[in-house]
Design an enzyme around this catalytic site. Structure first.
Site, PDB file in Angstrom:
ATOM      1  CG  HIS A   1      -0.394   0.365   2.137  1.00 22.22           C
ATOM      2  ND1 HIS A   1      -0.007  -0.581   3.233  1.00 22.22           N
ATOM      3  CD2 HIS A   1       0.029   1.742   3.140  1.00 22.22           C
ATOM      4  CE1 HIS A   1       0.222   0.281   5.066  1.00 22.22           C
ATOM      5  NE2 HIS A   1      -0.336   1.381   4.175  1.00 22.22           N
TER       6      HIS A   1
ATOM      7  CG  ASP B   1       0.083  -3.604   2.750  1.00 24.72           C
ATOM      8  OD1 ASP B   1      -0.124  -3.329   1.523  1.00 24.72           O
ATOM      9  OD2 ASP B   1       0.220  -3.465   4.097  1.00 24.72           O
TER      10      ASP B   1
ATOM     11  CB  SER C   1       3.636   1.734   7.203  1.00 21.68           C
ATOM     12  OG  SER C   1       2.378   1.098   6.556  1.00 21.68           O
TER      13      SER C   1
END
Length: 317
Positions: A66, A96, A188
């Site tokens: 993402h 992911d 992230s």
């Protein structure tokens, strides 16, 4: 009784690992539909990545899918502040995960001597309660370090982020490391470390949504490693610059709407609205009503992604 000591001073670990953590900046094109008209606007996303390998010509960096989705232009910033362009090598949307590559020829020798490849640990050896460190390097914000403990292991969460996991549904269920170390959008794609400075997870702020306050999730490194290995061995592709050589598919595609995905349990992808007669797509057996979800192993979640990815392929490939 036993005396419990928690390590609060993580400076040595951070010093050791920081050279292998990068920030990833993604300029992407966002398409919004408004009364049937499609509008494109440029967006920017930023997260982190971990240097996990090197081949003859490239430095290989693991991050979240993402973080790099729909990328028009990817920039990586190393620990010494220098920046380089990067290409997507491969993605796995369900987990992911993504691997991006920076050409070694784009990295100065000074930068090369100031960066390092991360050491991977064993996430199966983790115990609940042991200290962990989440580390990231969000562009513009610099390095971010948060500490905590392993709150839970093997937390099952569906790939769409929902926590009420039912067995027997089509949504893929993955298991994660749950931690109370804060995982923000900036870190992230960065590393979750054990106290020895080994990467035992890849942070993802997308997982679990905001359902549990103060809980972060990381993809266990033992789950991620085989996927990253496979993505690292893909051929990195550059955009085809000569328009006469550009590959042609021959489909009119639309996005799969959120409603259709929920009502009919359809995957995200490019919905084939029609196929041009005599086109390569027709010859390949693509039919009206098909949904294209992957192109050469790279996840396709929208019409735009299909066409922007096609820019990397020559006719006849």
């Amino acid at each position: 009784g036993t005396v419990l000591t928690t390590t609060t001073d993580v400076t040595e670990v951070v010093k050791k690992v920081m050279p292998s953590v990068v920030s990833v900046n993604n300029k992407y094109i966002e398409t919004t539909s408004f009364f049937g008209q499609q509008y494109n606007s440029e967006g920017e996303a930023s997260g982190s990545g971990i240097i996990v390998g090197q081949n003859d010509s490239e430095l290989l960096i693991a991050t979240n899918n993402h973080v790099v989705e729909s990328a028009e232009e990817l920039t990586v910033q190393f620990a010494d502040g220098s920046q380089s362009q990067a290409q997507i090598k491969g993605t796995d949307a369900d987990k992911d995960l993504a691997v991006i590559a920076v050409q070694l020829s784009d990295i100065s020798s000074d930068t090369m001597s100031s960066i390092s490849i991360a050491t991977l640990g064993d996430s199966n050896a983790l115990t609940v309660g042991e200290p962990v460190i989440a580390i990231g390097n969000a562009l513009g914000y610099g390095q971010s370090v948060t500490t905590g403990v392993v709150s839970a292991l093997n937390r099952a969460i569906a790939s769409d982020g929902s926590q009420n996991v039912q067995t027997g549904t089509d949504t893929e269920v993955n298991t994660f490391i749950q931690t109370d170390a804060a995982i923000n959008p900036g870190n992230s794609g960065g590393a979750l470390l054990n106290i020895h400075g080994e990467v035992i997870g890849i942070n993802s702020n997308k997982i679990g949504g905001s359902t549990v306050e103060g809980m972060g999730y990381a993809i266990p490194i033992n789950t991620a490693s085989p996927i990253l290995d496979e993505l690292m061995n893909r051929t990195t592709r550059a955009k085809v610059t000569d328009s006469e050589e550009l590959g042609f598919l021959g489909v009119d595609a639309r996005d799969v709407s959120e409603e259709a995905r929920q009502i009919y349990n359809l995957p995200a992808g490019a919905f084939v609205y029609s196929v041009v007669e005599g086109s390569p797509a027709e010859k390949a057996g693509i039919k009206k009503g098909d949904i294209i979800t992957k192109l050469d192993g790279i996840t396709i979640s929208s019409r735009n992604e299909l066409f922007s990815r096609m820019e990397y392929y020559k006719a006849g490939e």
